[in-house]
Every structure is written in structure tokens, then in C-alpha cells.
Design a protein around this motif. Sequence first.
Motif, PDB file in Angstrom:
ATOM      1  N   ASP A   1     -14.915  16.984  19.628  1.00 50.85           N
ATOM      2  CA  ASP A   1     -15.132  17.045  18.181  1.00 50.85           C
ATOM      3  C   ASP A   1     -14.143  16.090  17.501  1.00 50.85           C
ATOM      4  O   ASP A   1     -13.269  15.540  18.170  1.00 50.85           O
ATOM      5  CB  ASP A   1     -14.944  18.482  17.674  1.00 50.85           C
ATOM      6  N   VAL A   2     -14.325  15.914  16.196  1.00 50.32           N
ATOM      7  CA  VAL A   2     -13.406  15.047  15.456  1.00 50.32           C
ATOM      8  C   VAL A   2     -12.714  15.860  14.369  1.00 50.32           C
ATOM      9  O   VAL A   2     -13.292  16.779  13.816  1.00 50.32           O
ATOM     10  CB  VAL A   2     -14.123  13.818  14.844  1.00 50.32           C
ATOM     11  N   VAL A   3     -11.466  15.487  14.108  1.00 43.74           N
ATOM     12  CA  VAL A   3     -10.657  16.161  13.089  1.00 43.74           C
ATOM     13  C   VAL A   3      -9.903  15.072  12.334  1.00 43.74           C
ATOM     14  O   VAL A   3      -9.508  14.070  12.916  1.00 43.74           O
ATOM     15  CB  VAL A   3      -9.656  17.142  13.766  1.00 43.74           C
ATOM     16  N   GLU A   4      -9.732  15.284  11.023  1.00 45.46           N
ATOM     17  CA  GLU A   4      -8.930  14.347  10.218  1.00 45.46           C
ATOM     18  C   GLU A   4      -7.626  15.018   9.843  1.00 45.46           C
ATOM     19  O   GLU A   4      -7.639  16.174   9.424  1.00 45.46           O
ATOM     20  CB  GLU A   4      -9.610  14.093   8.883  1.00 45.46           C
ATOM     21  N   SER A   5      -6.530  14.267   9.921  1.00 46.78           N
ATOM     22  CA  SER A   5      -5.271  14.837   9.404  1.00 46.78           C
ATOM     23  C   SER A   5      -4.790  14.047   8.189  1.00 46.78           C
ATOM     24  O   SER A   5      -4.009  14.541   7.390  1.00 46.78           O
ATOM     25  CB  SER A   5      -4.231  14.887  10.520  1.00 46.78           C
ATOM     26  N   SER A   6      -5.256  12.793   8.060  1.00 46.65           N
ATOM     27  CA  SER A   6      -4.859  11.979   6.902  1.00 46.65           C
ATOM     28  C   SER A   6      -5.942  10.938   6.649  1.00 46.65           C
ATOM     29  O   SER A   6      -6.848  10.771   7.477  1.00 46.65           O
ATOM     30  CB  SER A   6      -3.538  11.263   7.196  1.00 46.65           C
ATOM     31  N   ARG A   7      -5.854  10.273   5.531  1.00 45.79           N
ATOM     32  CA  ARG A   7      -6.778   9.165   5.238  1.00 45.79           C
ATOM     33  C   ARG A   7      -5.979   7.987   4.698  1.00 45.79           C
ATOM     34  O   ARG A   7      -5.028   8.188   3.948  1.00 45.79           O
ATOM     35  CB  ARG A   7      -7.796   9.571   4.159  1.00 45.79           C
ATOM     36  N   GLY A   8      -6.433   6.793   5.047  1.00 47.17           N
ATOM     37  CA  GLY A   8      -5.888   5.590   4.436  1.00 47.17           C
ATOM     38  C   GLY A   8      -4.833   4.914   5.281  1.00 47.17           C
ATOM     39  O   GLY A   8      -4.385   5.435   6.313  1.00 47.17           O
ATOM     40  N   CYS A   9      -4.456   3.736   4.810  1.00 43.98           N
ATOM     41  CA  CYS A   9      -3.460   2.927   5.510  1.00 43.98           C
ATOM     42  C   CYS A   9      -2.836   1.983   4.491  1.00 43.98           C
ATOM     43  O   CYS A   9      -3.495   1.557   3.540  1.00 43.98           O
ATOM     44  CB  CYS A   9      -4.123   2.133   6.632  1.00 43.98           C
ATOM     45  N   THR A  10      -1.551   1.656   4.701  1.00 40.31           N
ATOM     46  CA  THR A  10      -0.890   0.783   3.732  1.00 40.31           C
ATOM     47  C   THR A  10      -0.808  -0.662   4.226  1.00 40.31           C
ATOM     48  O   THR A  10      -0.254  -1.519   3.545  1.00 40.31           O
ATOM     49  CB  THR A  10       0.531   1.304   3.444  1.00 40.31           C
ATOM     50  N   PHE A  11      -1.340  -0.934   5.422  1.00 36.52           N
ATOM     51  CA  PHE A  11      -1.320  -2.316   5.928  1.00 36.52           C
ATOM     52  C   PHE A  11      -2.544  -3.078   5.418  1.00 36.52           C
ATOM     53  O   PHE A  11      -3.372  -2.514   4.679  1.00 36.52           O
ATOM     54  CB  PHE A  11      -1.266  -2.307   7.457  1.00 36.52           C
ATOM     55  N   ASP A  12      -2.665  -4.329   5.800  1.00 34.57           N
ATOM     56  CA  ASP A  12      -3.786  -5.113   5.266  1.00 34.57           C
ATOM     57  C   ASP A  12      -4.326  -6.089   6.314  1.00 34.57           C
ATOM     58  O   ASP A  12      -4.511  -7.274   6.047  1.00 34.57           O
ATOM     59  CB  ASP A  12      -3.362  -5.869   3.995  1.00 34.57           C
ATOM     60  N   CYS A  13      -4.595  -5.561   7.510  1.00 32.91           N
ATOM     61  CA  CYS A  13      -5.142  -6.422   8.576  1.00 32.91           C
ATOM     62  C   CYS A  13      -6.444  -7.062   8.065  1.00 32.91           C
ATOM     63  O   CYS A  13      -7.258  -6.378   7.434  1.00 32.91           O
ATOM     64  CB  CYS A  13      -5.411  -5.606   9.824  1.00 32.91           C
ATOM     65  N   SER A  14      -6.621  -8.324   8.398  1.00 32.88           N
ATOM     66  CA  SER A  14      -7.696  -9.083   7.748  1.00 32.88           C
ATOM     67  C   SER A  14      -9.094  -8.612   8.151  1.00 32.88           C
ATOM     68  O   SER A  14     -10.055  -8.826   7.430  1.00 32.88           O
ATOM     69  CB  SER A  14      -7.550 -10.576   8.067  1.00 32.88           C
ATOM     70  N   PHE A  15      -9.205  -7.955   9.314  1.00 33.84           N
ATOM     71  CA  PHE A  15     -10.528  -7.577   9.823  1.00 33.84           C
ATOM     72  C   PHE A  15     -10.908  -6.164   9.429  1.00 33.84           C
ATOM     73  O   PHE A  15     -12.000  -5.699   9.738  1.00 33.84           O
ATOM     74  CB  PHE A  15     -10.520  -7.670  11.361  1.00 33.84           C
ATOM     75  N   CYS A  16     -10.013  -5.451   8.753  1.00 31.49           N
ATOM     76  CA  CYS A  16     -10.218  -4.013   8.557  1.00 31.49           C
ATOM     77  C   CYS A  16     -10.832  -3.729   7.185  1.00 31.49           C
ATOM     78  O   CYS A  16     -10.444  -4.310   6.180  1.00 31.49           O
ATOM     79  CB  CYS A  16      -8.887  -3.291   8.702  1.00 31.49           C
ATOM     80  N   SER A  17     -11.750  -2.772   7.169  1.00 31.89           N
ATOM     81  CA  SER A  17     -12.492  -2.474   5.939  1.00 31.89           C
ATOM     82  C   SER A  17     -11.735  -1.539   5.007  1.00 31.89           C
ATOM     83  O   SER A  17     -12.171  -1.293   3.891  1.00 31.89           O
ATOM     84  CB  SER A  17     -13.815  -1.786   6.290  1.00 31.89           C
ATOM     85  N   ILE A  18     -10.627  -1.027   5.491  1.00 30.53           N
ATOM     86  CA  ILE A  18      -9.988   0.073   4.777  1.00 30.53           C
ATOM     87  C   ILE A  18      -9.486  -0.337   3.389  1.00 30.53           C
ATOM     88  O   ILE A  18      -9.552   0.434   2.436  1.00 30.53           O
ATOM     89  CB  ILE A  18      -8.846   0.659   5.660  1.00 30.53           C
ATOM     90  N   ILE A  19      -9.023  -1.566   3.271  1.00 32.59           N
ATOM     91  CA  ILE A  19      -8.403  -2.004   2.009  1.00 32.59           C
ATOM     92  C   ILE A  19      -9.451  -2.020   0.905  1.00 32.59           C
ATOM     93  O   ILE A  19      -9.247  -1.500  -0.187  1.00 32.59           O
ATOM     94  CB  ILE A  19      -7.814  -3.430   2.162  1.00 32.59           C
ATOM     95  N   GLU A  20     -10.608  -2.608   1.209  1.00 33.58           N
ATOM     96  CA  GLU A  20     -11.669  -2.706   0.207  1.00 33.58           C
ATOM     97  C   GLU A  20     -12.290  -1.323  -0.040  1.00 33.58           C
ATOM     98  O   GLU A  20     -12.719  -1.014  -1.147  1.00 33.58           O
ATOM     99  CB  GLU A  20     -12.731  -3.700   0.707  1.00 33.58           C
ATOM    100  N   MET A  21     -12.295  -0.508   0.977  1.00 38.01           N
ATOM    101  CA  MET A  21     -12.930   0.809   0.863  1.00 38.01           C
ATOM    102  C   MET A  21     -12.126   1.729  -0.046  1.00 38.01           C
ATOM    103  O   MET A  21     -12.681   2.451  -0.851  1.00 38.01           O
ATOM    104  CB  MET A  21     -13.041   1.415   2.265  1.00 38.01           C
ATOM    105  N   ARG A  22     -10.805   1.730   0.132  1.00 43.66           N
ATOM    106  CA  ARG A  22     -10.040   2.739  -0.615  1.00 43.66           C
ATOM    107  C   ARG A  22      -8.684   2.264  -1.103  1.00 43.66           C
ATOM    108  O   ARG A  22      -7.858   3.070  -1.564  1.00 43.66           O
ATOM    109  CB  ARG A  22      -9.867   4.005   0.229  1.00 43.66           C
TER     110      ARG A  22
END
Length: 536
Positions: A193-214
Motif C-alpha cells: 500500500d502507499v502512505v504519505e507523511s509529507s508533501r512538497g520539496c524545496t529543491f528545484d531539479c530541472s526535470f521535476c514537476s513538483i515546482i510547477e505543481m505546488r
Amino acid sequence: MRVLLLSMPDSFEHTPAIAIRMPNGALASLAGNLDAGHEVAIADLLLAQSSVKPTVERLIVTYRPQVVGLSVMTFQRRTAQRIIRLIRSRFPHVVIVVGGYDPSLAPEAWTDPAVGVDAIVRGEGEVTFRELIRALEIGTPLSSVRGLWFREDGTFRRNAPRPIASLDGNEVRLPRRDARVLHGYTMLGRQIDVVESSRGCTFDCSFCSIIEMRGRNFHRFPIERVICDIADAQARGARAVFFVDDNITLDVPRFEALCHAIIEAGLNRIDYLVQGMTSSIATHGERLAPLMRRAGFRYVFLGIENVIDDDLQFLKARAKNSRQRDGQRTNTTRAAIDVLQRHGMLVVGGLIVGNPDDDQASIEANLAFARRHVDWPYIQHPTPYPGTPMALDAERRGLIDNDRVEEYDGTTAILRNRHLPAEDIEFLRWRAERWMKVRHMKTAWRHDPWFVLTRSRAMLAHTFRGTTWRTWCGLEPSRAAFDRYRQLRTREREYLPASTEDVAQRPPGREVPAHAVDADAWWRGRGADVEAGHGR
Ligand code: B12
Ligand code: SF4
């Protein structure tokens, strides 16, 4: 309201469905955050890869949804749009909502009326989807639902974005796993199963969608909530849990506290999988790694990205893979791998090869590194996911060589390279990686002997698909096997046919809230016909 939530069947090379089938965490979270009283069914179509069309048809007839929600990554876009056409052509009144990374970051790919979507939930979905379903039920305008784009007067209306949720209160409630209606989740034979403990990231790797997403931020769920969530997964049979946090290693003291809480709650017999940064693990590993092991962590995915400094710069991944020591910045990859392996954990090595300036030698250097140091290779090619800095840069420099998004699964070379054709880059990775995977079977055997015993033939056949006795006997070059593998892969991606009969048009003239009501009336009037097989 009756709601059916679907995740897509498409899987990719490094998590072959034959051995790894994980639930989509977003859908259980959406279900857990709806108001009481709605009927929700969740179906991860990964569990029905070989029968997508009949499964979707059966689900629709069984659950008679008024709303269908689809969770979509970019490489799943084509499949999702085919599923929408199928649903629309059989059950025209259903309200169709899409969410996840692709609709959030490439919404324009979803607004064409021919696609058949009624609403797009952009970014985090729990509160937006709850408000959408509420508005559909009582028939109030959708214009007040932040984070939503919806069809109105023949065009898509764009509501203001929704700020990201703070996770420390009760704004995002626990997921509802009981809403899942398909079964067969597995990680090498153990229910996962999957579990979340946190969301987000403060880095800015160029290939990652996280920055634009949130944006660049990091939010934590209270540890007690995470423990409840794991206990719920375990009570439903999970013996392995994947922490789907974007970057759990951003806050090491909290990660340590989580490990302690897992041990205290007696949840440390579960096998945990997690992804982390080499810098945090190398820096804190001597204390963190033994604690992780005691808590049950088994596989750690490390975003190594590349062992060559220029490549790390291209990927903007140097900061998370280095530390300052004695006035010098040093790469932390080897130290992180070493400390994890010394404490009995297995390293999944995330590498990205085939960057625009890579030559054969630099690709081979990364492959040699993986061969030598990682337990399971997770080697990809740079992929311009919508909205990422890499995609914007690649578009500007004209580097995108392939716009077939169903191939944006990480193992297809998409960017133009100065030295090598895309196919040669893929070939180098493919040729090396299969043998690294075979090597892992010994480790898997020690942990899950029954699974390996019963599935090893199928797993080997999958890993070496395309290879024939002629290849093994040296009567043809391995490039011929690679060409066959690519053709097979193209066929595998056709999870359901692009039927010309299926149409995306909805009955004209009515707006979205009214359709949820229409759908109900339609089901009441037509349900018997549909069950008898006369859906249209
Ligand atoms: C965990 C994870 C995985 C796990 C998946 C486990 C599982 N079954 O869930 C593993 C390691 C297997 C994996 C594999 C891949 N992944 Co992945 N993965 C992630 C990660 C880290 C977290 C996703 C997650 O579960 N988040 C928690 C949930 C709750 O959040 P969420 O998914 O965003 O959902 C929220 C909203 O998006 C929205 N939403 C989502 N769906 C829907 C549907 C509806 C109807 C609505 C209303 C709303 C909604 O509401 C949700 C709740 O707020 C992300 C992000 C990251 N930092 O890297 C990448 C990410 C999603 N993966 C990505 C990719 C590309 C892949 C791979 C193709 C290749 C790869 N890079 O490994 C494979 C393909 C997997 C497959 N199907 O075969 C990309 C997707 C980019 C894109 N534009 O499509 C991401 C964003 C990473 C990146 N490169 O930037 N991945
Ligand atoms: S560290 Fe990981 S989650 Fe954070 S931006 Fe880089 S790839 Fe994305």
C-alpha cells in the motif's frame, strides 16, 4: 452522488506489473475527503491491464456513476483520453473530471471538446474535488470552486488556483482504502500500500514537476496521523508500504521521529520503501540508517541522477547530491549508498542518462556506476514533463525530438543529443540494465523465495523480451533483439484500442451541474437496458 475514480493501467519498465502493482494514493485520499453520504468506488486499472475495456464497461454498469474521475500522468494521457471516449460513447451523461500531474500542468491538452472532459482539477485535489461534488449535488454554480477549470457555454472557464493545503490540521483527512474495488496489489508477492507523511520539496531539479505543481515548500502530516494511516493499511493486509512523499529526507529529525513512532507502534514488521536525497542520507546516515532499518525500511530510492558533475548541473541536481566539507563541495552519492547498504538496506539507483551533451563515455560511466553500486537500477532518460524547467528550456532550444507523450515514461529517449541518436542512447541503457535486474533476483529470493520460485520464469521472460535463441547463440546482434523489444513495448502501450466508434461528444446544450442530475435520471430510466447490454 455516485463517484467512480480510476487510475490508468499504463506502467513502465522499472516497475513491471508482473512484480510490482501499487495503488494510486491520490484516489484513496480524494475518497476520504468527500462529504459523508456519497458512494465512491476506486479502480486502479493497473490491476486489469489486459482487460481495460471490459473492466471499465463493467465498472460503469455496476456502480452507475454520475461522476467519473481519472488520475493521469503525462505518459498515460492517450490511454486516459481513449477511456473517456469509451465512457462518453456508452454513457453520455456522466460528468467526467480529470486530475493529477498531466491535467494540472498541461490543462490545454484536456480542454478540446473532442476530448470529452467536463472539469479539470488542478493541483492538490482533496478540497477542490469535495467542493465540486458538493456543487454538483446541490446544483450550485461551479465558479466558486477554486482550483477548478470547467466547461461552460462551449468554453473552459478557469477559476482562480487553490492555495496548497496545510497538512497539520484536519484539512486533509485520512484516505479511504475500503473504496477500492479491484484487488491484487503486490510488491514481489507481498501486498503493498502507499502512505504519505509529507508533501512538497524545496529543491528545484530541472526535470521535476513538483515546482510547477505546488511551488517550493514542504508540509508535514502529524506523525500520529501517519501512524494511523500505516495501521489502516496493515489492517487491510499490507505487508509492504511505499512512502510516496516527494522528499521525506528534507526534515531528518522528523524522519527519525517517524521511525521511532513506527517502532513504538509495533509497525516495524512491514517492509518500507522510500525515496530520499543522497545529501541528507550521507550527512545523517550513521544515526539515521540503523534507525531506518529497525523501523523496517528495506528499499531506498536515491535520486542520484548522474555521476558526472556537468550533468548534475544540467539537471539542477547538484545541491541535493552534495555537501560542504572542509571548505569544499563534495558529491554525496557514494557515502549515501555505502551507509544504507552497510545497515542492510537496498538501494534503488535513480539515474538520468542521455542529456543533450552526454557522449557514449559519459553514459557508460553512469551505467558502470549503477552496475557496481546499486541494488536495483532505475535508469531513465531526461523527459520534458509539462511545466518543468527542463521542458521549457528544451522547447526553447528545439531539443524535443518526440511529441508522442505516451512514450514519456522515462525509458524512451526524448531529447536530441549532440553526439548520439536517441535510439542508441536507449540501446546502451537497455543492454546494461537487464543484467543488473537479473542480479537482484538472488536478493529477492532470500526475502520472498516462493514468489521468486513461482514467478522467476515470467520475470526473466519480461526482462529479456525481444531476445530469442538466435540472440543467445550469437547468431544476431543484440541490436536486433532491442528492435523487437521496442516494437513489443509499442504494442504494450495500447491498453485499449483507439476505436473509431467511440465519441467524446456529450449531449449538447446543458451545463455541467445539470448533467450530474441528468446522469442520475438516465441511470434510473436506462439502467435495465444497460445491464441487458443495450448501453447506447
Ligand atoms: C510516488 C511516486 C511514484 C511511485 C508510484 C506509486 C503509486 N502507485 O502511487 C513510483 C515510484 C512507482 C512512480 C513511478 C513513476 N513515476 Co512517479 N512519482 C511519485 C511521486 C513522488 C509522488 C506521487 C504521489 O503519490 N503523491 C501523493 C498524492 C496524494 O498526490 P498526487 O499524486 O499529486 O495527487 C494529488 C493531485 O495531483 C490531485 N489528483 C491526482 N489524481 C487526481 C484525480 C482526480 C479525479 C482529481 C480530482 C484530482 C487528482 O489530487 C491528489 C491529492 O491532492 C511524484 C512526485 C515527485 N515529487 O516526484 C512522482 C511523479 C508523479 N511520477 C512521475 C513519473 C513520470 C513516473 C514514471 C513514469 C517514471 C518515473 N519518474 O519514475 C513512473 C510510472 C509509474 C507507473 N504507473 O508505472 C512524474 C509525473 C510527471 C507527469 N507530468 O506525468 C512525477 C510528478 C515525478 C516527476 N518527474 O516530476 N512514481
Ligand atoms: S529533490 Fe526530488 S522532489 Fe525535490 S525537486 Fe528534486 S527531484 Fe523533485
